[in-house]
Enzyme design. Structure first.
Site, PDB file in Angstrom:
ATOM      1  N   HIS A 191     -33.705 -17.032   1.512  1.00  0.00           N
ATOM      2  CA  HIS A 191     -32.194 -18.432   1.312  1.00  0.00           C
ATOM      3  C   HIS A 191     -32.903 -19.226   2.596  1.00  0.00           C
ATOM      4  CE1 HIS A 191     -28.883 -20.746   1.055  1.00  0.00           C
ATOM      5  NE2 HIS A 191     -28.472 -20.848   1.786  1.00  0.00           N
ATOM      6  N   CYS A 192     -32.705 -20.391   2.912  1.00  0.00           N
ATOM      7  CA  CYS A 192     -33.271 -21.037   4.037  1.00  0.00           C
ATOM      8  C   CYS A 192     -32.076 -22.278   3.910  1.00  0.00           C
ATOM      9  CB  CYS A 192     -34.747 -22.566   3.279  1.00  0.00           C
ATOM     10  SG  CYS A 192     -35.510 -23.283   4.136  1.00  0.00           S
ATOM     11  N   PRO A 193     -32.031 -22.242   5.327  1.00  0.00           N
ATOM     12  CA  PRO A 193     -30.102 -22.854   5.793  1.00  0.00           C
ATOM     13  C   PRO A 193     -30.980 -24.368   5.692  1.00  0.00           C
ATOM     14  CG  PRO A 193     -31.100 -21.292   8.116  1.00  0.00           C
ATOM     15  CD  PRO A 193     -32.333 -21.153   6.022  1.00  0.00           C
TER      16      PRO A 193
END
Length: 212
Positions: free
Chosen positions: A57-59
């Site tokens: 998951h890429c913030p």
């Protein structure tokens, strides 16, 4: 995103209940989505969804990186590197042409000239250096995982939890060699006259069997 409907969820629950736990692999079942997950997929707690070929998951982009957007994410990283390098080059050229910075000046003298000439451009250079540093590290790790070990970030970090990695002493059953890994990632069926191997990661299988 691995989507399902209520009928599929009920069917999966009944199959597990009727099997009395025989042949049930906990890592292949998502208790949040109530679905049987394909290999290489994972439930993202942030987005509350199961993602195929989940990487992370890429913030920074506010989204999961998986099967359908991993290639776009790699392009995103490469474009950031190009933009930051152009920022560095533009800042250095600005100081050379507009601030009378000579090549023989000491580092301290150059910094003093930078401050007196344009503090904003100095900030842009420092900002570009920071982003070049972390994006280069992230891009290098991604390339290593994709090309040389045939894993996603999630698989590399959690391979001790997955049966198909444990059976191969931590190695990836999806590793096809550097050349074929690149082709598989780019979804190419051939490079010129050379056919490439691709492994269907959506298929459940035992490592003793060959599924290409």
């Amino acid at each position: 995103i691995i989507k399902t409907n209520l009928n599929d969820k009920l069917k999966t629950i009944l199959e597990i209940a009727e099997s009395d736990g025989k042949g049930f692999e906990p890592t292949s079942f998502c208790s949040a989505c109530l679905i049987r997950k394909p290999p290489r997929s994972k439930h993202c707690g942030t987005c509350d969804q199961c993602v195929g070929k989940f990487d992370h998951h890429c913030p920074w982009v506010g989204n999961d990186i998986g099967y359908n957007n991993h290639r776009i994410f790699m392009l995103f990283l490469l474009l950031i590197l190009c933009i930051m390098i152009l920022n560095l080059y533009g800042g250095i050229m600005f100081y050379k042409l507009s601030c009378n910075v000579a090549s023989e000046d000491s580092l301290w003298n150059s910094i003093l000239v930078f401050n007196s000439c344009s503090l904003w451009v100095l900030w842009m250079i420092l900002n570009a250096l920071f982003h070049v540093f972390w994006v280069t590290i992230l891009t290098t790790i991604q390339i290593y995982q994709i090309v040389f070990i045939g894993m996603t970030t999630n698989e590399r970090i959690n391979r001790g939890r997955y049966k198909h990695f444990i059976e191969l002493d931590g190695k990836s059953p999806f590793h096809l060699g550097p050349w074929h890994n690149i082709a598989d990632f780019l979804r190419c069926s051939c490079f010129g006259l050379c056919k490439v191997k691709r492994k269907n990661w959506m298929v459940f299988y035992n490592n003793s069997e060959s599924h290409v």
